[in-house]
Design a protein around this motif. Structure first.
Motif, mmCIF file in Angstrom:
data_model
loop_
_atom_site.group_PDB
_atom_site.id
_atom_site.type_symbol
_atom_site.label_atom_id
_atom_site.label_comp_id
_atom_site.label_asym_id
_atom_site.label_seq_id
_atom_site.Cartn_x
_atom_site.Cartn_y
_atom_site.Cartn_z
ATOM 1 N N VAL A 29 5.394 6.025 0.000
ATOM 2 C CA VAL A 29 6.883 4.582 0.363
ATOM 3 C C VAL A 29 5.697 4.079 -0.064
ATOM 4 N N ASP A 30 5.636 2.141 -0.361
ATOM 5 C CA ASP A 30 4.551 1.109 -0.666
ATOM 6 C C ASP A 30 5.836 0.150 1.131
ATOM 7 N N ILE A 31 4.274 0.465 1.578
ATOM 8 C CA ILE A 31 4.487 -0.572 2.375
ATOM 9 C C ILE A 31 3.880 -2.036 2.745
ATOM 10 N N ALA A 32 4.067 -2.961 3.898
ATOM 11 C CA ALA A 32 3.593 -3.912 3.645
ATOM 12 C C ALA A 32 2.341 -4.139 4.416
ATOM 13 N N VAL A 33 1.649 -4.334 4.020
ATOM 14 C CA VAL A 33 -0.218 -4.410 4.305
ATOM 15 C C VAL A 33 -1.172 -5.613 4.889
ATOM 16 N N MET B 133 1.178 -1.263 -0.033
ATOM 17 C CA MET B 133 -0.006 -0.301 0.282
ATOM 18 C C MET B 133 0.666 1.321 0.430
ATOM 19 N N ARG B 134 0.364 2.124 -0.725
ATOM 20 C CA ARG B 134 0.946 3.478 -0.758
ATOM 21 C C ARG B 134 1.074 4.300 1.014
ATOM 22 N N GLN B 135 2.240 4.486 0.531
ATOM 23 C CA GLN B 135 2.135 4.896 2.732
ATOM 24 C C GLN B 135 1.793 6.583 2.123
ATOM 25 N N PRO B 136 0.823 7.011 2.635
ATOM 26 C CA PRO B 136 1.060 8.937 2.005
ATOM 27 C C PRO B 136 2.477 9.308 3.326
ATOM 28 N N SER B 137 2.357 10.856 1.433
ATOM 29 C CA SER B 137 3.739 11.153 2.281
ATOM 30 C C SER B 137 3.348 12.028 2.739
ATOM 31 N N SER B 138 5.032 12.268 4.023
ATOM 32 C CA SER B 138 4.967 13.263 4.947
ATOM 33 C C SER B 138 4.435 14.388 4.658
#
Length: 106
Positions: free
Chosen positions: A56-60, A42-47
């Motif tokens: 950043v793509d993260i594992a969910v 899943m695409r992590q929202p930008s800071s």
């Protein structure tokens, strides 16, 4: 293909549950879990801080992964977990899927 223990799979699912692992830095067990349909990216929202930030793509966990972590956590509470923790992980198959096609559908 590597074989992973029940304990290693449970720990990896927990890390994905708490979104602690950026996909580019994932441990090898995450590839296995991804192939089994237990985790996705899943695409992590930008800071929100100023300046350019790469997404950043993260594992969910997937829905199937959430079911599997619940199953493993129940097993973890059993008195047999000490023995089961080190055993090779085998994905639980739902009873409906294991039963095969319904003979009444023919």
């Amino acid at each position: 293909m590597y074989l992973y223990s029940n304990g290693a799979v449970l720990e990896a699912l927990r890390r994905a549950q708490f979104r602690q692992v950026p996909w580019p830095k994932r441990p090898r067990v995450f590839e296995f879990l991804h192939q089994q349909g237990l985790i996705a990216t899943m695409r992590q929202p930008s800071s929100p801080v100023p300046g350019p930030h790469e997404p950043v793509d993260i594992a969910v966990l997937t829905a199937r992964g959430k079911e599997e972590i619940r199953r493993l956590e129940l097993r973890e509470r059993s008195s047999h977990w000490i023995d089961e923790k080190a055993l090779v992980y085998v994905l639980a198959v739902r009873a409906e899927a294991a039963a095969g096609p319904n003979c009444l559908d023919r």
